[in-house]
Design an enzyme around this catalytic site. Structure first.
Site, PDB file in Angstrom:
ATOM      1  N   PRO A 146      -6.086  -3.294  -5.808  1.00 13.13           N
ATOM      2  CA  PRO A 146      -5.844  -3.674  -4.407  1.00 13.13           C
ATOM      3  C   PRO A 146      -4.609  -3.080  -3.736  1.00 13.13           C
ATOM      4  CG  PRO A 146      -5.123  -5.426  -5.853  1.00 13.13           C
ATOM      5  CD  PRO A 146      -5.761  -4.367  -6.739  1.00 13.13           C
ATOM      6  N   CYS A 147      -4.632  -1.771  -3.499  1.00 11.55           N
ATOM      7  CA  CYS A 147      -3.488  -1.133  -2.838  1.00 11.55           C
ATOM      8  C   CYS A 147      -3.283  -1.649  -1.418  1.00 11.55           C
ATOM      9  CB  CYS A 147      -3.612   0.385  -2.869  1.00 11.55           C
ATOM     10  SG  CYS A 147      -5.161   1.028  -2.241  1.00 11.55           S
ATOM     11  N   HIS A 148      -4.303  -2.297  -0.842  1.00 12.52           N
ATOM     12  CA  HIS A 148      -4.130  -2.899   0.483  1.00 12.52           C
ATOM     13  C   HIS A 148      -3.125  -4.053   0.459  1.00 12.52           C
ATOM     14  CE1 HIS A 148      -7.440  -5.133  -1.437  1.00 12.52           C
ATOM     15  NE2 HIS A 148      -7.015  -6.178  -0.751  1.00 12.52           N
TER      16      HIS A 148
END
Length: 182
Positions: A146-148
């Site tokens: 989850p780089c968001h």
């Protein structure tokens, strides 16, 4: 298995709340998630997989390898699942980037965010916030890894390979940001 020991790379495009996603898997697990998988983006993604693995990726929408990633992504977008439990093939990343992405995957749960600098500190490199940004930009498994959820320390969203509107949508889905009014 081919001569590289990779076997077949299977891929498919699936719909999602943030647009079409290209998913690719090897025998080791999900290896790639690509945003905005329109035909031109799809072609470039398949070319990258071909070059990296030295084998012709096979379009396989009914692939058993992709069934569980497709199911878990649908559950995530439906709001009925908050985590992914998938086999991941980390071969498209290495070194510091892989270390940071693994920490992100295991240590930043649904509905939370972390700063670039804090994530750098978690992997023992507290002055490497910019390098964490580079790792996020190179993430081969966005959404699942989850780089968001990585944001600026001043509260700014930071960058995002899928575009800032996509990042806003994912953070809103997880309850971090208010849902857009329209």
């Amino acid at each position: 298995m081919d001569s590289n020991g990779v076997g077949v790379v299977e891929w498919a495009v699936v719909g999602s709340d943030i647009g079409p996603l290209l998913l690719a898997a090897t025998g080791s697990g999900l290896v790639s998630v690509v945003f905005h998988a329109r035909p031109d983006v799809r072609e470039k993604a398949v070319d990258r997989l071909r070059a990296r693995f030295g084998t012709e990726p096979v379009e396989s929408p009914g692939s058993a390898r992709l069934a569980e990633p497709i199911r878990q992504l649908a559950a995530y977008f439906a709001g009925s699942s908050r985590e992914f439990s998938l086999g991941l093939d980390w071969s498209l990343t290495s070194g510091f980037n892989r270390q940071v992405l693994r920490e992100l995957a295991s240590g930043v749960p649904y509905g939370t965010v972390v700063g670039y600098g804090e994530l750098a500190g978690r992997v023992g490199q507290p002055k490497a916030a910019q390098a964490v940004g580079v790792a996020m930009a190179s993430n081969p498994l966005p959404v699942v890894v989850p780089c968001h959820r990585v944001v600026e320390s001043d509260g700014g969203l930071g960058g995002f390979g899928g575009g800032l509107e996509t990042k806003r949508q994912l953070l809103a889905l997880e309850g971090v940001l208010p849902q857009p009014l329209f």
